[in-house]
Scaffold this active site. Structure first.
Site, PDB file in Angstrom:
ATOM      1  N   SER A   1       0.805  -1.188   0.129  1.00 13.79           N
ATOM      2  CA  SER A   1      -0.084  -0.282  -0.175  1.00 13.79           C
ATOM      3  C   SER A   1       1.004   1.033  -0.133  1.00 13.79           C
ATOM      4  O   SER A   1       0.281   2.289  -0.532  1.00 13.79           O
ATOM      5  CB  SER A   1      -0.989   0.250   0.986  1.00 13.79           C
TER       6      SER A   1
ATOM      7  N   PHE B   1       1.657   1.966  -3.543  1.00 10.91           N
ATOM      8  CA  PHE B   1       1.196   2.364  -4.674  1.00 10.91           C
ATOM      9  C   PHE B   1       0.671   3.946  -3.920  1.00 10.91           C
ATOM     10  O   PHE B   1       0.623   4.755  -5.006  1.00 10.91           O
ATOM     11  CB  PHE B   1      -0.367   1.813  -4.903  1.00 10.91           C
ATOM     12  N   HIS B   2       1.362   4.188  -2.871  1.00  6.97           N
ATOM     13  CA  HIS B   2       0.258   6.100  -2.538  1.00  6.97           C
ATOM     14  C   HIS B   2       1.753   6.586  -2.924  1.00  6.97           C
ATOM     15  O   HIS B   2       1.369   7.799  -3.393  1.00  6.97           O
ATOM     16  CB  HIS B   2       0.295   5.630  -0.936  1.00  6.97           C
ATOM     17  N   GLU B   3       2.605   6.001  -2.688  1.00  6.77           N
ATOM     18  CA  GLU B   3       3.695   6.501  -3.417  1.00  6.77           C
ATOM     19  C   GLU B   3       3.461   7.089  -4.499  1.00  6.77           C
ATOM     20  O   GLU B   3       4.078   7.884  -5.589  1.00  6.77           O
ATOM     21  CB  GLU B   3       5.527   6.240  -2.378  1.00  6.77           C
TER      22      GLU B   3
ATOM     23  N   VAL C   1       1.585  10.012  -5.921  1.00  2.00           N
ATOM     24  CA  VAL C   1       1.615  10.829  -5.489  1.00  2.00           C
ATOM     25  C   VAL C   1       2.945  11.319  -6.276  1.00  2.00           C
ATOM     26  O   VAL C   1       3.054  12.749  -7.084  1.00  2.00           O
ATOM     27  CB  VAL C   1       2.162  11.106  -3.868  1.00  2.00           C
TER      28      VAL C   1
END
Length: 714
Positions: A638, A641-643, A646
């Site tokens: 998770s 994929f957040h990095e 952004v």
């Protein structure tokens, strides 16, 4: 023999290769399960009859919470059970099989009649030895109120007599005279006298449902007259009700100079003994007015300082104007082609499976093959499966690599790059689920088994499409529907909605346009000036100013985040579900009540949470990886994929999103320990709100904006 079991999706008639080939009727299975539940409740009633309840039935219970009347009724019907020494109440009659919503020990308490309230509701309360109110109840029948007070007295309460009780007795006699032969009054007296039991933490149930009222009593109004218990309102209401036509109104007796005023020990209103049971609606209204005034002052200050920065026409023109980036535009059909390639890979795997089955059948005829029943060797992947795995890995990797390369090397703008990155990640997750699910179905075919959800398994979605069985699902229409529906987890069929609501859909679309406009207004009018003014304190390491900027940014960021959640998870996903007829619309749960950080992550984004469980966590557990390590792997995936989501549109990799997600793991452990240590849910909930909305997200925004300005030399 395989045992029969009942599932929320239908009746499961067996397991393995012995399952029935014809699906049972879901309606008959539901009716049968309801009959079994009804029989169980009857047995529960009979079992608890002998435990000696003195009274049970519906009463109106006063909500002591200070904020009750703002968004809920002050009086609510509750099913009350009185037993010797105890009083318990439930939401309704069916709730007695569960833990009560509240329980009161009657030892050392007294019951006091308050009399008539708002000319219709006969109220009495249970107080402790110091006179503090513990529970307030009411009924629309004077005889029923007296019956309940008698039951409480038999259960252990002391009776406090007074003018209110005499008035209640007088009304009881007058209502009896007005009935035909007293039958109605007698029925009221016995209306709620079913037997129930309370034993420790296990709460009893009525012994005879015929003795229970068929409907809850009328709810008193939520105004102050019904809930405040003021003396003047009580006496005026009693006088109006008691004096029939042609009778003079009773006047209140003048107070004698020697009349005692202090007759009982009482706590002050704001003391800890009474603050939870006293009406604080005025204070809540004051708090809301102060918040409204403070926010209005901030709005006015912002407009006076910056003027009106937001122009929706300019933003729409910029968003709709085609970008001079043809490669970025070509990424969209490329993603569609890669999705079609996933279907081609699965059909290739099906061809390999059929060749393998044909070889096994020919070898079995010669007596050289494997057993017809399969075994562990039938489930293991051969050379063909490794080839299919390599093709799927290459296909899903291309779904991320192609858009990432185009966004990076063409220096695309932030908004188009963000939209393409988000869609690419969603399609990647769908493609992984599609390949993983079909691989499991092929393993079932090699073992001559049926998986849940296939035709003949008995476990099918309610109101779904005609059931399928692998490989009937390997069609273009089935894949297209999966790509369109608002879920990340693939299965053969899905529950479908029974009707299409066009007016409901139009209202949601209009609401989404309003929320999107509000979000853009908050970004341009509040967030952009605030983070712009935070650059200088961060460069000079002016900590007091940095903290001030952080706190000033937290409020608009909180509004923006809540609007984003509502727009995405409640409006957009429901719009897509309505257009596609998708039936399972539980896209989130009550995450705002999360008592720990881990509970929040399990509740707030159900599509992603389900995908992580199905395709990351449980595969790790099946490979003997410890559960804690499997949880770390979930958060690592998770965080990555957040990095990407952004860093890729901003054209810089700083790791703040990654570190923020990985920091949730120790925060989860801390909130769990605090919850166990203090046995309170409020501490974890406060830490959750503080870490996400007050400190976490505003700090991440400031850090990314600061680094973005440095990278681009602005």
């Amino acid at each position: 023999m395989s045992k029969e079991r009942v599932s929320p999706w239908g009746r499961l008639t067996g397991s393995g290769s012995k399952r029935s080939s014809s699906p049972p009727n879901p309606l008959e299975a539901t009716i049968e399960s309801l009959k079994q539940e009804n029989q169980r409740l009857k047995e529960l009633i009979s079992e608890r009859t002998s435990q000696g309840a003195t009274q049970s039935g519906y009463l109106n219970k006063y909500r002591p919470h200070a904020t009750a009347s703002l968004w809920a009724h002050t009086w609510e019907p509750r099913y009350v059970v009185v037993r010797t020494g105890h009083l318990s109440y439930y939401r309704n009659e069916e709730g007695v099989q569960f833990h009560p919503r509240g329980q009161l020990d009657l030892e050392g308490t007294s019951v006091v009649a308050e009399g008539l309230k708002r000319r219709a509701f006969h109220t009495f309360q249970i107080v402790d030895s110091a006179g503090a109110t513990l529970l307030r109840l009411s009924s629309d029948s004077p005889s029923e109120a007296r019956a309940w007070m008698d039951a409480l007295e038999r259960a252990g309460c002391r009776r406090r007599s007074g003018g209110e009780e005499g008035e209640l007795a007088r009304r009881d006699s007058s209502s009896t005279v007005n009935t035909a032969g007293g039958e109605d009054s007698e029925a009221e007296s016995s209306g709620g006298a079913g037997a129930a039991a309370v034993s420790g933490k296990h709460i009893g149930y009525t012994s005879d449902t015929s003795d229970v009222q068929s409907r809850p009593p009328r709810r008193p109004p939520s105004g102050n007259g019904g809930g405040g218990g003021g003396h003047s309102g009580h006496h005026q209401g009693s006088a109006r009700e008691g004096s029939g036509e042609g009778q003079p109104k009773r006047k209140r007796e003048a107070m004698k100079p020697s009349a005692p005023l202090h007759t009982a020990t009482k706590y002050s209103i704001m003391s800890s003994e009474r603050v939870l049971s006293s009406n604080q609606n005025g204070m809540v209204n004051l708090t809301l007015l102060v918040l409204a005034a403070a926010n209005f002052r901030l709005i006015l200050e912002n407009l006076l300082k910056y003027g009106l920065r937001f122009n929706p026409v300019t933003f729409a023109r910029r968003a709709l104007t085609p970008q001079n980036n043809p490669l970025l535009f070509l990424c969209w059909p490329t993603l569609l082609a890669l999705c079609l390639a996933a279907l081609g890979i699965e059909r290739l795997a099906l061809a390999a499976l059929r060749r393998e089955q044909a070889r096994d059948a020919a070898a079995a005829k010669k007596g050289e093959g494997r057993n017809a029943g399969g075994g562990k060797g039938a489930v293991g992947a051969g050379a063909a499966e490794w080839l299919i795995l390599a093709l799927n890995v290459a296909n899903t990797s291309a779904m991320l690599a192609v858009p990432s390369a185009v966004i990076h090397y063409t220096d695309s703008e932030v908004l188009p790059g963000f939209a393409l990155t988000a869609v690419a990640i969603v399609l990647w997750m769908k493609a992984v689920s599609y390949a993983h699910c079909n691989w499991d179905l092929r393993c079932a075919r090699r073992a001559h088994e049926l998986r849940d959800g296939e035709r003949g398994s008995g476990l099918l979605p309610a109101h779904g499409d005609p059931p399928l069985r692998y490989p009937e699902n390997l069609t273009l229409g089935n894949l297209a529907y999966f790509l369109a529906v608002p879920t990340l987890c693939y299965q053969l069929t899905y529950p479908r909605s029974t009707r299409f609501r066009i007016r409901w859909l139009l209202r949601r679309v209009a609401t989404m346009l309003v929320t999107l406009t509000t979000m853009l207004f908050i970004i341009e009018q509040y967030i952009e000036p605030t983070i712009h003014n935070s650059i200088q304190p961060m460069m000079t390491m002016d900590w007091p100013r940095m903290v001030e900027r952080l706190l000033k940014l937290s409020l608009p960021n909180l509004y923006l985040w809540l609007l984003m959640f509502y727009t995405l998870f409640d409006l957009w996903l429901n719009i897509v579900a309505e257009l596609t007829g998708f039936g399972d619309r539980e896209f989130y749960k009550e995450w705002w009540n999360a008592t720990t950080v881990g509970e929040y992550w399990r509740l707030w984004n159900m599509p992603v949470h389900s995908w992580m469980l199905r395709h990351v966590y449980f595969p790790c557990v099946r490979h003997k990886i410890p559960k804690f390590t499997a949880g770390l792997i979930v958060f690592f995936v998770s965080a990555v994929f957040h990095e990407i989501l952004v860093a890729l549109p901003l054209h810089m990799v700083k790791g703040w999103a990654f570190y923020g997600l990985m920091a949730q793991v120790p925060l989860m452990l801390i909130t769990e320990k605090l919850k166990q240590r203090f046995e309170s849910d409020r501490i974890g909930n406060a830490i959750f709100w503080m870490s996400f909305c007050i400190l976490g997200q505003p700090l991440s925004i400031m850090l990314y904006y600061h680094d973005w300005r440095k990278e681009h030399g602005a």
